[in-house]
Design a protein around this motif. Structure first.
Motif, PDB file in Angstrom:
ATOM      1  N   VAL A  34       1.119  -0.959  -0.116  1.00 13.64           N
ATOM      2  CA  VAL A  34      -0.536  -0.265  -0.211  1.00 13.64           C
ATOM      3  C   VAL A  34       1.065   1.600   0.252  1.00 13.64           C
ATOM      4  N   PHE A  35       0.903   1.843  -1.168  1.00 10.05           N
ATOM      5  CA  PHE A  35       1.811   3.315  -0.945  1.00 10.05           C
ATOM      6  C   PHE A  35       0.800   4.518  -0.943  1.00 10.05           C
ATOM      7  N   LEU A  36       1.147   4.703   0.170  1.00  9.09           N
ATOM      8  CA  LEU A  36       0.586   6.262  -0.016  1.00  9.09           C
ATOM      9  C   LEU A  36       1.630   7.452  -0.154  1.00  9.09           C
ATOM     10  N   THR A  37       1.839   8.222  -0.878  1.00 11.98           N
ATOM     11  CA  THR A  37       2.467   9.051  -1.198  1.00 11.98           C
ATOM     12  C   THR A  37       1.264  10.566  -2.918  1.00 11.98           C
ATOM     13  N   ASP A  38       1.947  11.446  -3.729  1.00 12.55           N
ATOM     14  CA  ASP A  38       2.007  12.195  -4.154  1.00 12.55           C
ATOM     15  C   ASP A  38       1.783  12.432  -5.396  1.00 12.55           C
ATOM     16  N   LEU A  39       1.178  12.079  -6.516  1.00 14.54           N
ATOM     17  CA  LEU A  39       1.710  11.227  -8.303  1.00 14.54           C
ATOM     18  C   LEU A  39       1.244  12.775  -9.120  1.00 14.54           C
ATOM     19  N   SER A  40       1.196  13.812  -8.257  1.00 13.95           N
ATOM     20  CA  SER A  40       1.023  14.948  -8.793  1.00 13.95           C
ATOM     21  C   SER A  40       1.733  15.734  -9.589  1.00 13.95           C
ATOM     22  N   ASP A  41       2.790  15.632  -9.201  1.00 13.51           N
ATOM     23  CA  ASP A  41       4.263  15.740 -10.088  1.00 13.51           C
ATOM     24  C   ASP A  41       4.050  15.371 -11.321  1.00 13.51           C
ATOM     25  N   PRO A  42       4.045  16.106 -12.422  1.00 18.86           N
ATOM     26  CA  PRO A  42       4.737  14.758 -13.712  1.00 18.86           C
ATOM     27  C   PRO A  42       5.746  14.016 -13.843  1.00 18.86           C
ATOM     28  N   VAL A  43       6.924  14.554 -13.816  1.00 20.75           N
ATOM     29  CA  VAL A  43       7.617  13.441 -13.856  1.00 20.75           C
ATOM     30  C   VAL A  43       7.484  13.129 -12.269  1.00 20.75           C
ATOM     31  N   LEU A  44       7.474  12.722 -12.016  1.00 21.35           N
ATOM     32  CA  LEU A  44       7.831  12.350 -10.603  1.00 21.35           C
ATOM     33  C   LEU A  44       6.394  10.572 -10.751  1.00 21.35           C
ATOM     34  N   ALA A  45       4.891  10.896 -11.430  1.00 19.00           N
ATOM     35  CA  ALA A  45       4.791   9.755 -11.960  1.00 19.00           C
ATOM     36  C   ALA A  45       4.972   9.945 -13.594  1.00 19.00           C
ATOM     37  N   GLU A  46       5.649   9.812 -14.132  1.00 18.22           N
ATOM     38  CA  GLU A  46       6.278   9.813 -15.273  1.00 18.22           C
ATOM     39  C   GLU A  46       6.896   8.697 -13.980  1.00 18.22           C
ATOM     40  N   GLN A  47       8.086   8.804 -14.049  1.00 18.23           N
ATOM     41  CA  GLN A  47       8.875   7.691 -12.590  1.00 18.23           C
ATOM     42  C   GLN A  47       8.510   6.756 -11.895  1.00 18.23           C
ATOM     43  N   PHE A  48       6.987   7.169 -11.259  1.00 19.46           N
ATOM     44  CA  PHE A  48       6.715   6.104 -10.397  1.00 19.46           C
ATOM     45  C   PHE A  48       6.247   4.589 -12.090  1.00 19.46           C
ATOM     46  N   VAL A  49       4.995   5.573 -12.937  1.00 18.36           N
ATOM     47  CA  VAL A  49       5.009   4.638 -13.686  1.00 18.36           C
ATOM     48  C   VAL A  49       6.258   3.835 -14.682  1.00 18.36           C
ATOM     49  N   LYS A  50       6.612   4.346 -15.022  1.00 19.87           N
ATOM     50  CA  LYS A  50       7.835   3.550 -15.712  1.00 19.87           C
ATOM     51  C   LYS A  50       8.528   1.977 -14.890  1.00 19.87           C
ATOM     52  N   HIS A  51       9.036   2.192 -13.682  1.00 22.69           N
ATOM     53  CA  HIS A  51       9.256   1.434 -12.618  1.00 22.69           C
ATOM     54  C   HIS A  51       8.123   0.425 -11.638  1.00 22.69           C
ATOM     55  N   ILE A  52       7.144   0.683 -11.611  1.00 20.71           N
ATOM     56  CA  ILE A  52       6.180   0.520 -11.291  1.00 20.71           C
ATOM     57  C   ILE A  52       6.039  -1.776 -11.369  1.00 20.71           C
ATOM     58  N   PRO A  53       6.474  -2.144 -12.450  1.00 21.69           N
ATOM     59  CA  PRO A  53       6.040  -3.510 -13.003  1.00 21.69           C
ATOM     60  C   PRO A  53       7.670  -3.980 -12.693  1.00 21.69           C
ATOM     61  N   VAL A  54       8.655  -3.631 -11.886  1.00 25.39           N
ATOM     62  CA  VAL A  54       9.484  -4.204 -11.217  1.00 25.39           C
ATOM     63  C   VAL A  54       8.654  -5.045  -9.836  1.00 25.39           C
ATOM     64  N   LEU A  55       7.875  -4.515  -9.461  1.00 28.48           N
ATOM     65  CA  LEU A  55       7.445  -4.647  -7.721  1.00 28.48           C
ATOM     66  C   LEU A  55       6.160  -5.376  -8.690  1.00 28.48           C
ATOM     67  N   SER A  56       5.155  -5.186  -9.691  1.00 33.54           N
ATOM     68  CA  SER A  56       3.542  -5.663  -9.533  1.00 33.54           C
ATOM     69  C   SER A  56       3.367  -6.645 -10.008  1.00 33.54           C
ATOM     70  N   ARG A  57       4.777  -7.235 -10.725  1.00 35.84           N
ATOM     71  CA  ARG A  57       4.770  -8.341 -11.483  1.00 35.84           C
ATOM     72  C   ARG A  57       4.933  -9.773 -10.281  1.00 35.84           C
ATOM     73  N   GLN A  58       5.304  -9.092  -9.087  1.00 36.49           N
ATOM     74  CA  GLN A  58       5.208 -10.130  -8.224  1.00 36.49           C
ATOM     75  C   GLN A  58       4.097  -9.528  -6.790  1.00 36.49           C
ATOM     76  N   HIS A  59       3.737  -8.815  -6.859  1.00 35.20           N
ATOM     77  CA  HIS A  59       3.185  -8.454  -5.643  1.00 35.20           C
ATOM     78  C   HIS A  59       1.810  -7.114  -6.224  1.00 35.20           C
ATOM     79  N   LEU A  60       0.654  -7.848  -5.049  1.00 31.30           N
ATOM     80  CA  LEU A  60      -0.393  -6.484  -5.432  1.00 31.30           C
ATOM     81  C   LEU A  60      -0.285  -5.415  -4.586  1.00 31.30           C
ATOM     82  N   VAL A  61      -0.164  -3.879  -5.862  1.00 33.60           N
ATOM     83  CA  VAL A  61      -0.117  -2.895  -5.518  1.00 33.60           C
ATOM     84  C   VAL A  61      -0.822  -2.387  -5.215  1.00 33.60           C
ATOM     85  N   LEU A  62      -1.193  -1.432  -4.248  1.00 31.54           N
ATOM     86  CA  LEU A  62      -1.946   0.053  -4.246  1.00 31.54           C
ATOM     87  C   LEU A  62      -1.640   1.255  -4.038  1.00 31.54           C
ATOM     88  N   VAL A  63      -2.461   1.844  -5.181  1.00 29.90           N
ATOM     89  CA  VAL A  63      -1.459   3.488  -4.483  1.00 29.90           C
ATOM     90  C   VAL A  63      -2.573   4.938  -4.122  1.00 29.90           C
TER      91      VAL A  63
END
Length: 443
Positions: free
Chosen positions: A340-369
């Motif tokens: 369970v991630f508690l974060t803020d993705l209102s920054d477009p640059v950080l949101a892009e980074q989050f979307v780009k790298h989240i498959p590293v975790l979502s392939r194995q774990h169940l992820v809620l943002v």
């Protein structure tokens, strides 16, 4: 100890000086005034000497660690150690940090004759969570004849730990925390066959080939099947973003707090709920680096460790590094877990980074943002618009809502669920998400 003239001594000196001034025209009264002043000086000097020889003021100690709850009245335990000849009573004052409000400015303490120690309680209320050092203790006692006040200041060792206030959040989830045993429990069909290995048994017609234990079959010379059991104990990790994104202010009960404040409270409530459901829970806090990592565990002791690790967390001025965070979690979390991630993705640059790298975790774990909804972040025509100024304000909120909705759509193909939650009901909504995941057998 520092002797200070008391009001009694000052009034006596003032009276004698006034009498001497009035006796100015009468020279025959001057010797009497001088004798009176000499007698007062001798009496005050003797009073001071006798008091200093009698004994020192008490020594004050407190608990090594005092635990308090934010906005809840508490009592700090203090112990006074004294010897024979100590004053029969004294005034005690405790200097606390500015976030503490004391019930009284000082306390009048009576020291029983023949005793050695006295325990007292200092009532106070903490207005902010964190770790603090208590200020010095100030003592004041009158002399034998009351002409002097002996004052002493000493440092007070120890630490004050102020934890988040979970009482208001737990009232919203009272039914979950009630201990009612198994009353009203109903059987529910379990989805899936389970993933935890239980035992081996002889092959039976209808068993699938992927259930055959080939090494056991070769060793025994006959088919052997693996039996799995449903995982009753699951793992949940809450990942708290303590970067600059978490410093955004929100209003709660007329007070302004940071988003991190609400996230920490909701995190502790969610971990408490997971413990009540029999699951293992862990905690991660990060900014540009991982600041806290607590592996999954269970029990009251483990919950206390999670609370100690996060209760003093404050927003930093750095930007989160999601690539490094995801790589570390992928390495350390081997078992499939709910993240369970508690974060803020209102920054477009950080949101892009989050979307780009989240498959590293979502392939194995169940992820809620989960993100805390900013004021006014909603579709444009959710409510009627009064005037042009309101339209402009609502339009800005609509753009924020649309950006969050687009991020959720981009995360959906990776199996990641994204939600905007109200900060007032953040804890309740997160617990609801967790219970739906657990009830649906998604782990």
């Amino acid at each position: 100890m520092i002797p200070v003239p008391s009001h009694r001594l000052l009034w006596c000196v003032a009276a004698l000086v006034s009498a001497a001034a009035l006796a100015g025209p009468l020279p025959e009264l001057w010797p009497l005034c001088v004798l009176a002043l000499a007698a007062l000086a001798a009496t005050a000097g003797a009073d001071l000497l006798l008091t200093l020889r009698a004994g020192a003021l008490p020594t004050v100690t407190g608990d090594a660690v005092a635990r308090l709850t934010k906005d809840r009245p508490a009592r700090l335990a203090l112990v006074l150690f004294y010897a024979d000849g100590a004053p029969s009573q004294l005034r005690l004052g405790l200097a606390l940090p500015a976030v503490f409000a004391s019930a009284k400015p000082d306390l009048l303490v009576v020291l029983p004759a023949g005793g050695r120690r006295v325990s007292i309680a200092w009532e106070c209320t903490a207005g902010r969570r964190g770790r603090y050092a208590p200020g010095p203790v100030c003592l004041e006692a009158p002399s034998r004849l009351g002409f002097w006040l002996l004052r002493k200041q000493q440092p007070l060792a120890g630490e004050l730990r102020v934890y988040p206030n979970l009482f208001s959040e737990r009232r919203q989830l009272a039914a979950l925390f009630l201990n009612r045993g198994l009353a009203g429990v109903q059987l529910r069909r379990t989805i899936g066959r389970g993933r935890e290995f239980e035992r081996l048994r002889e092959y039976q017609p209808g068993d699938s080939f992927d259930e055959v234990h080939w090494k056991g079959t070769a060793k025994r010379g006959r088919p052997v099947t693996k039996i799995f059991q449903v995982e009753r104990t699951q793992e949940i990790h809450v990942v708290v973003d303590a970067s600059r994104l978490s410093a955004r202010p929100v209003t709660l009960d007329g007070r302004t707090v940071t988003t991190l404040e609400r996230q920490i409270t909701a995190t502790l409530v969610l971990l408490l709920a997971a413990g009540r459901q029999g699951d293992r829970f862990g905690l991660v806090a990060h900014d540009a680096r991982v600041r806290t990592f607590v592996r999954a565990g269970s029990g009251a002791t483990h919950y206390g460790g999670c609370r100690e690790a996060i209760h003093a967390l404050e927003p930093s001025e750095t930007t989160p590094d999601f690539a490094e965070l995801f790589a570390l979690l992928r390495t350390r979390l081997q078992r499939r877990s709910l993240l369970v991630f508690l974060t803020d993705l209102s920054d477009p640059v950080l949101a892009e980074q989050f979307v780009k790298h989240i498959p590293v975790l979502s392939r194995q774990h169940l992820v809620l943002v989960n993100q805390v909804r900013a004021p006014g972040t909603e579709p444009l025509f959710t409510r009627p618009v009064a005037d042009e100024a309101a339209m402009i304000e609502r339009l800005a909120g609509h753009y924020q809502w649309r950006e969050a909705h687009e991020i959720a759509q981009r995360l959906h193909p990776h199996g990641v669920r994204c939600a905007l939650l109200e900060h007032e009901r953040l804890a309740a909504e997160m617990v609801g998400q967790y219970l739906r995941v657990k009830g649906g057998g998604l782990l």
